[in-house]
Each structure stands twice: as C-alpha cells, then as structure tokens.
Design a protein around this motif. Sequence first.
Motif, PDB file in Angstrom:
ATOM      1  N   VAL A 130      77.286  16.167  73.342  1.00 14.14           N
ATOM      2  CA  VAL A 130      76.778  15.126  72.445  1.00 14.14           C
ATOM      3  C   VAL A 130      77.798  13.988  72.380  1.00 14.14           C
ATOM      4  CG1 VAL A 130      75.972  14.619  70.109  1.00 14.14           C
ATOM      5  CG2 VAL A 130      75.588  16.902  71.092  1.00 14.14           C
ATOM      6  N   SER A 151      78.291   9.447  71.669  1.00 17.02           N
ATOM      7  CA  SER A 151      77.756   8.216  71.107  1.00 17.02           C
ATOM      8  C   SER A 151      78.781   7.120  71.297  1.00 17.02           C
ATOM      9  CB  SER A 151      77.452   8.396  69.614  1.00 17.02           C
ATOM     10  OG  SER A 151      76.774   7.263  69.107  1.00 17.02           O
ATOM     11  N   ILE A 196      73.169  14.538  75.177  1.00 15.95           N
ATOM     12  CA  ILE A 196      72.529  13.660  74.197  1.00 15.95           C
ATOM     13  C   ILE A 196      73.487  12.518  73.892  1.00 15.95           C
ATOM     14  CG2 ILE A 196      71.708  13.459  71.817  1.00 15.95           C
ATOM     15  CD1 ILE A 196      70.831  16.405  72.001  1.00 15.95           C
ATOM     16  N   HIS A 197      72.959  11.291  73.954  1.00 16.69           N
ATOM     17  CA  HIS A 197      73.745  10.089  73.636  1.00 16.69           C
ATOM     18  C   HIS A 197      73.074   9.390  72.458  1.00 16.69           C
ATOM     19  CE1 HIS A 197      75.831   6.299  73.965  1.00 16.69           C
ATOM     20  NE2 HIS A 197      76.500   6.693  75.038  1.00 16.69           N
ATOM     21  N   ILE A 210      67.539  12.390  66.744  1.00 20.11           N
ATOM     22  CA  ILE A 210      68.604  11.491  67.202  1.00 20.11           C
ATOM     23  C   ILE A 210      68.263  10.070  66.780  1.00 20.11           C
ATOM     24  CG2 ILE A 210      70.015  10.743  69.164  1.00 20.11           C
ATOM     25  CD1 ILE A 210      68.437  12.920  70.787  1.00 20.11           C
ATOM     26  N   ILE A 221      71.552  14.058  64.734  1.00 21.50           N
ATOM     27  CA  ILE A 221      72.678  13.422  65.421  1.00 21.50           C
ATOM     28  C   ILE A 221      72.567  11.922  65.206  1.00 21.50           C
ATOM     29  CG2 ILE A 221      73.765  12.952  67.652  1.00 21.50           C
ATOM     30  CD1 ILE A 221      72.475  15.614  68.627  1.00 21.50           C
TER      31      ILE A 221
END
Length: 168
Positions: A5, A7, A33-34, A84, A113
């Motif tokens: 994960v 970001s 996951i971004h 997300i 997230i």
Amino acid sequence: MKIVVVSDTHMPRMNKKLPDRLLRELKTSDAIIHAGDWTNLSVYEALAHFAPTYGVAGNNDGADINRKFGLRKQLVFEEVRIGIVHGHGDGKRMDTEARAIEAFKNIHLDALIYGHSHIPVHKRTAGMLIFNPGSPTDKRRQPLYSFGIFKVAEGSLVAKHIFYEDKS
C-alpha cells in the motif's frame, strides 16, 4: 495474500525511481494499492510490472490519471472489503481523515486507505481499519519515509507500516 500500500509518490518530482526499500517488498507482492498523487502514469507502469495495481487519483494528478482511476474505489480481496480515496477536498470543514471516512459514509468496509497528508496512520475506528501509508518518496515533516503492507488470509487483514530513512 500480500498487498503493498502506497500513496503520494509525487514522481518524478520527489524521486526519479521507486525506492529500493519499496522495491524489495514489491517483488513479493500479490497486489498493489496506490492512494493517489502518482503525478505521472509512469508510476502505475512501474508498479504494475510487479503485481496487479489498483488506485485512485489525488489532487496533484492530471486528467489522464483521473480518467484511469477515478476518485474513489472499493476492492474485495478474500472477502475483505477495502475502500480507497485520496482524502483531499475543499475547505477546512473536515480534516483529511474525516473526508476519507465521509467518502464511504454508510458503506461497510473492513479497511479504509487514504493519503494526501503524508502522515502514516494505523488505527481502528468502529471496527474498521483506518490506514494512511504515508509516502515512500516525500516524507514532508515526518521523520521517516513509509508505505504499508497488508496481509489478507481467510477473511482477516493484518496491516503494518514499513519505515525507512533513505528514499534511494
């Protein structure tokens, strides 16, 4: 199942390549996951080289990234429901975390997230995991760079942060 994960990569402005510490975890990931602020689709291409990559657009992303990902997404991995969102928004009525939670109001999630603040968060609220991975390339006022690892198995989720000093 191992999910990396991230970001707020803000590449290539904040780094020309994915950090070595992140690359080590990506090599054994099952999904990525971004949570937004990729700033260039080349980040997606680099991540997708390792595993299926999902994400949302952030406030620093252009129209191409917005079209590809949208601003909010729900995923299910082995019965674990994950929302997300980047967490940006207008005005000071709510902070980033409150905006992220509001984006999924009345939707059952096991985990949420979000990004935007670059501040790592790992807590539970009303039985839901609230997770901000921080940034692997732009720590701002944080002492360390960071990203997250989710382990999903048999409907349960375990999350942790990976913290490190060198973004090279």
